[in-house]
Design a protein around this motif. Structure first.
Motif, PDB file in Angstrom:
ATOM      1  N   UNK A  64      98.001   8.713 -26.771  1.00 23.39           N
ATOM      2  CA  UNK A  64      98.149   7.874 -26.856  1.00 23.39           C
ATOM      3  C   UNK A  64      96.483   7.252 -26.202  1.00 23.39           C
ATOM      4  N   UNK A  65      95.723   8.425 -25.447  1.00 20.29           N
ATOM      5  CA  UNK A  65      94.272   7.857 -25.009  1.00 20.29           C
ATOM      6  C   UNK A  65      93.450   7.811 -26.179  1.00 20.29           C
ATOM      7  N   UNK A  66      93.256   9.228 -27.337  1.00 21.85           N
ATOM      8  CA  UNK A  66      92.796   8.868 -28.167  1.00 21.85           C
ATOM      9  C   UNK A  66      92.728   8.092 -29.549  1.00 21.85           C
ATOM     10  N   UNK A  67      94.178   8.207 -29.535  1.00 19.03           N
ATOM     11  CA  UNK A  67      94.204   7.665 -30.859  1.00 19.03           C
ATOM     12  C   UNK A  67      95.196   6.682 -30.566  1.00 19.03           C
ATOM     13  N   UNK A  68      95.941   6.037 -30.253  1.00 19.74           N
ATOM     14  CA  UNK A  68      96.175   4.290 -30.510  1.00 19.74           C
ATOM     15  C   UNK A  68      95.163   3.908 -29.094  1.00 19.74           C
ATOM     16  N   UNK A  69      94.933   4.790 -28.314  1.00 19.01           N
ATOM     17  CA  UNK A  69      93.549   4.102 -27.347  1.00 19.01           C
ATOM     18  C   UNK A  69      91.887   3.762 -28.041  1.00 19.01           C
ATOM     19  N   UNK A  70      92.036   4.636 -28.369  1.00 20.88           N
ATOM     20  CA  UNK A  70      90.026   4.974 -28.871  1.00 20.88           C
ATOM     21  C   UNK A  70      90.329   4.562 -30.666  1.00 20.88           C
ATOM     22  N   UNK A  71      91.159   4.322 -30.995  1.00 26.98           N
ATOM     23  CA  UNK A  71      91.282   4.279 -33.062  1.00 26.98           C
ATOM     24  C   UNK A  71      90.849   2.579 -32.663  1.00 26.98           C
ATOM     25  N   UNK A  72      91.687   1.245 -32.824  1.00 22.97           N
ATOM     26  CA  UNK A  72      90.906   0.778 -32.342  1.00 22.97           C
ATOM     27  C   UNK A  72      90.088  -0.504 -32.067  1.00 22.97           C
ATOM     28  N   UNK A  73      89.353   0.430 -30.909  1.00 22.67           N
ATOM     29  CA  UNK A  73      87.951   0.151 -30.281  1.00 22.67           C
ATOM     30  C   UNK A  73      86.444   1.185 -31.026  1.00 22.67           C
ATOM     31  N   UNK A  74      87.385   2.233 -31.935  1.00 29.35           N
ATOM     32  CA  UNK A  74      86.070   3.032 -32.794  1.00 29.35           C
ATOM     33  C   UNK A  74      86.048   2.256 -33.658  1.00 29.35           C
ATOM     34  N   UNK A  75      86.915   1.154 -34.107  1.00 31.65           N
ATOM     35  CA  UNK A  75      86.701   0.767 -35.820  1.00 31.65           C
ATOM     36  C   UNK A  75      85.704  -0.336 -35.207  1.00 31.65           C
ATOM     37  N   UNK A  76      86.315  -0.952 -34.336  1.00 32.12           N
ATOM     38  CA  UNK A  76      85.866  -2.100 -33.799  1.00 32.12           C
ATOM     39  C   UNK A  76      83.761  -1.935 -33.883  1.00 32.12           C
ATOM     40  N   UNK A  77      84.042  -0.308 -33.198  1.00 32.57           N
ATOM     41  CA  UNK A  77      82.516  -0.331 -32.838  1.00 32.57           C
ATOM     42  C   UNK A  77      82.090  -0.116 -34.000  1.00 32.57           C
ATOM     43  N   UNK A  78      82.125   0.874 -35.256  1.00 28.55           N
ATOM     44  CA  UNK A  78      81.839   0.896 -36.443  1.00 28.55           C
ATOM     45  C   UNK A  78      81.102  -0.494 -37.043  1.00 28.55           C
ATOM     46  N   UNK A  79      82.470  -1.547 -37.552  1.00 29.76           N
ATOM     47  CA  UNK A  79      82.373  -2.928 -37.474  1.00 29.76           C
ATOM     48  C   UNK A  79      81.320  -3.750 -36.970  1.00 29.76           C
ATOM     49  N   UNK A  80      80.678  -3.355 -35.792  1.00 35.29           N
ATOM     50  CA  UNK A  80      79.700  -4.487 -35.339  1.00 35.29           C
ATOM     51  C   UNK A  80      78.258  -3.458 -35.632  1.00 35.29           C
ATOM     52  N   UNK A  81      78.409  -2.385 -35.558  1.00 38.94           N
ATOM     53  CA  UNK A  81      77.736  -1.463 -35.925  1.00 38.94           C
ATOM     54  C   UNK A  81      77.440  -1.654 -38.034  1.00 38.94           C
ATOM     55  N   UNK A  82      77.764  -1.442 -38.285  1.00 43.72           N
ATOM     56  CA  UNK A  82      77.683  -2.320 -39.622  1.00 43.72           C
ATOM     57  C   UNK A  82      77.127  -3.372 -40.234  1.00 43.72           C
TER      58      UNK A  82
END
Length: 449
Positions: free
Chosen positions: A389-407
Motif C-alpha cells: 500500500x505504501x511502497x507500491x500503490x502509494x509510490x508507483x504512480x508518483x515514481x512514474x510521474x517523477x521519472x516522466x518530469x525528469x525525462x
C-alpha cells in the motif's frame, strides 16, 4: 511463541478440528469475493481515466495527480490493513468485509463531491482504508475452503478480479464518457451543478452500498463449525518473521517490485495512449480495459493450474519458482509496448504482458497462506498489503510521474514506464529466486523453522 515440532502434522486448514466445507461452498465464496474485489478495483482505478478533466477543473499539477493516485490511496490502504488483519483473525470475516466495502463506496462518492486537492485527497484516503479489507479477508478465508494442493487455482480465479476490475473501470469509465462529458457541467434537478467527472464518480460509487451486503452470503468456516483460532498478536507475528526472514524478506520484496510495475502501468497507461498516440478517453477505456482483462482472465487460471500440478508432484517451491520465471519473461514484452508505433499493436502487447505476468497476483500469496498458521493468516496478508500500500500503490504512480518530469515532461510518459519496467522486473524475479531455498526447507518440515 511456542512452535509445533517438525514432525507434527499441521491440519490442512491450520485450525485443529476444522474440516473443509463442501467444495461448492468454497467456489460460491470465490464468486462473492471476486465480485467485491472487482468492484474495489473499479472504484480505485476510475481516477486514472479522468486525469485530464480533473487537472483542468481543479488546477492540479502532475505531481499532485500522482499523489492522489498513489500516496492518498496507498498510505491509508496501509493504515487500514493492519487493524483489519487483527479484526479478521478475531471476528466474523463477512462482517469485517461488509464494513470495508461500505467505507470505500462512500469514499468513491466523496470523490464526486471534491472541490480541491485536499478534499479529493481525503476521499481517496477513505477508498484506500476501506479497500484494504479485500486482500486479507480473501486470503484468510480461502485456505479454509481448499486443501493446499488445490488452493492455487481458486486463488488465481479470485485474483482475476484485480485486473478485471481495472479493465472494467476503463471500460465503464470510457462508456460513461460517451453519455457524460467529463469536462461539461450538468444541472441536477435544479439542486446542484456537477461537472461530468463528478457525476461519473457518484454513479460508480453508489451501487457498492448495496453490493456490500453480498458479504453476508459467505459462511465463515470458523463460525459455522464453531471453532476458534488460537489468539496471536502482531508481536507473535514479528517473532515468527525474525526466525524466517530468509523467506519473508525476498518473498515480500519480489511481490513489492512486480506490483510496483503493474500499478505504475495501470495508473499512467491511459495518459500514455492519449498523449503519445492521440487516442480519446472513449477509445482508450474499452481498448485498454479489454487488453488488461483478457490477458489476465486467460493467464491467471492457467498459472494457478500449472503451479498446483507442479506443487502436487512434490515441487514445494513451485509457486515462487513459477512466478520468478514469468516475471522475467514479461520484461521484453513491456519494452515492446512503448516502442511500437502502432497503438493497436501496443494494446495487443499490453494484453500479452498481463497474460504472462499475471501469476504474481495469486501465486506468492498462495504459498504464504499455505505455510502460515491459521491464527496469523489475516495479519500476514495485512502486513504484505500494508507494505504494498505504501511502497507500491502509494509510490508507483508518483515514481512514474517523477521519472516522466525528469525525462522532459508529459510526452515522456512512455519512456518513463518502459524504463521502470526494464529495471524493476528483473530485480523482482531475482528476489523470488532468492526465497526458493527457504520455502523448500519450510515445506519439508511442514512448519516454520
Amino acid at each position: 511463541m511456542a512452535q509445533p515440532s517438525p514432525t507434527e502434522d499441521r491440519p490442512p486448514t491450520g485450525v485443529p478440528g476444522l474440516a473443509y466445507p463442501p467444495e461448492r461452498q468454497g467456489w460460491f465464496t470465490v464468486v462473492i469475493l471476486t465480485i467485491l474485489t472487482t468492484l474495489s478495483v473499479l472504484d480505485r482505478n476510475l481516477l486514472s481515466l479522468l486525469v485530464i478533466p480533473i487537472q483542468a477543473d481543479l488546477g492540479l499539477s502532475e505531481i499532485q495527480m500522482g499523489a492522489l493516485m498513489g500516496i492518498a490511496f496507498g498510505l491509508f490502504f496501509c493504515l487500514g490493513a493492519l487493524p483489519i488483519g487483527w479484526a479478521l483473525d478475531r471476528y466474523s470475516r463477512p462482517l469485517v468485509i461488509w464494513a470495508g466495502v461500505t467505507v470505500w463506496s462512500i469514499g468513491t462518492m466523496a470523490c464526486g463531491m471534491a472541490q480541491n486537492f485536499w478534499s479529493f485527497f481525503a476521499a481517496r484516503a477513505t477508498i484506500g482504508a476501506g479497500e484494504a479489507v479485500m486482500g486479507p479477508g480473501s486470503q484468510s478465508l480461502l485456505p479454509e475452503f481448499f486443501p493446499p494442493e488445490r488452493l492455487g487455482f481458486p486463488m488465481s480465479i479470485f485474483s482475476t478480479s484485480i485486473k478485471v476490475g481495472a479493465g472494467i473501470s476503463f471500460a465503464i469509465g470510457g462508456a460513461l464518457t460517451l453519455f457524460i462529458t467529463p469536462g461539461a457541467s450538468y444541472d441536477v434537478l435544479g439542486l446542484a451543478t456537477l461537472r461530468g467527472w463528478q457525476a461519473i464518480f457518484l454513479i460508480v460509487g453508489t451501487p457498492g452500498l448495496l453490493l456490500a451486503f453480498l458479504a453476508f452470503a459467505i459462511r465463515d468456516p470458523r463460525v459455522s463449525q464453531r471453532k476458534k483460532v488460537r489468539k496471536a498478536g502482531y508481536g507473535d507475528y514479528v517473532q515468527m518473521v525474525k526466525a524466517n526472514w530468509r523467506f519473508v524478506v525476498p518473498h515480500h520484496l519480489g511481490l513489492l517490485l512486480v506490483t510496483t510495475v503493474a500499478v505504475g502501468l495501470q495508473a499512467w497507461m491511459p495518459a500514455f495512449y492519449e498523449r503519445v498516440h492521440g487516442l480519446s478517453t472513449a477509445e482508450i477505456g474499452p481498448s485498454l480495459g479489454l487488453a488488461i482483462s483478457v490477458g489476465t482472465i486467460i493467464g491467471l487460471p492457467l498459472h494457478g493450474k500449472l503451479a498446483d500440478r507442479w506443487f502436487a508432484k512434490g515441487k514445494s517451491d513451485a509457486h515462487l519458482r513459477y512466478v520468478a520465471a514469468t516475471t522475467l519473461a514479461a520484461a521484453p514484452v513491456a519494452l515492446g509496448i512503448f516502442l511500437v508505433p502502432n497503438p493497436t499493436v501496443s494494446l495487443a502487447l499490453t494484453g500479452l504482458y498481463f497474460l504472462i505476468v499475471s501469476g504474481y497476483l495469486s501465486l506468492p500469496v498462495t504459498i504464504l497462506q499455505i505455510v502460515m498458521p491459521a491464527e496469523m493468516r489475516g495479519k500476514a496478508a495485512s502486513v504484505l498489503i500494508a507494505i504494498n500500500g505504501v511502497l507500491s500503490l502509494g509510490g508507483a504512480p508518483l515514481l512514474v510521474a517523477s521519472v516522466t518530469e525528469a525525462l522532459g515532461g508529459s510526452q515522456a510518459v512512455g519512456q518513463s514506464l518502459m524504463l521502470c519496467s526494464l529495471v524493476i522486473l528483473p530485480l523482482s524475479a531475482l528476489a523470488f529466486w532468492l526465497a526458493l531455498p527457504s520455502v523448500r526447507l519450510i515445506m519439508a518440515s511442514r512448519t516454520w523453522i
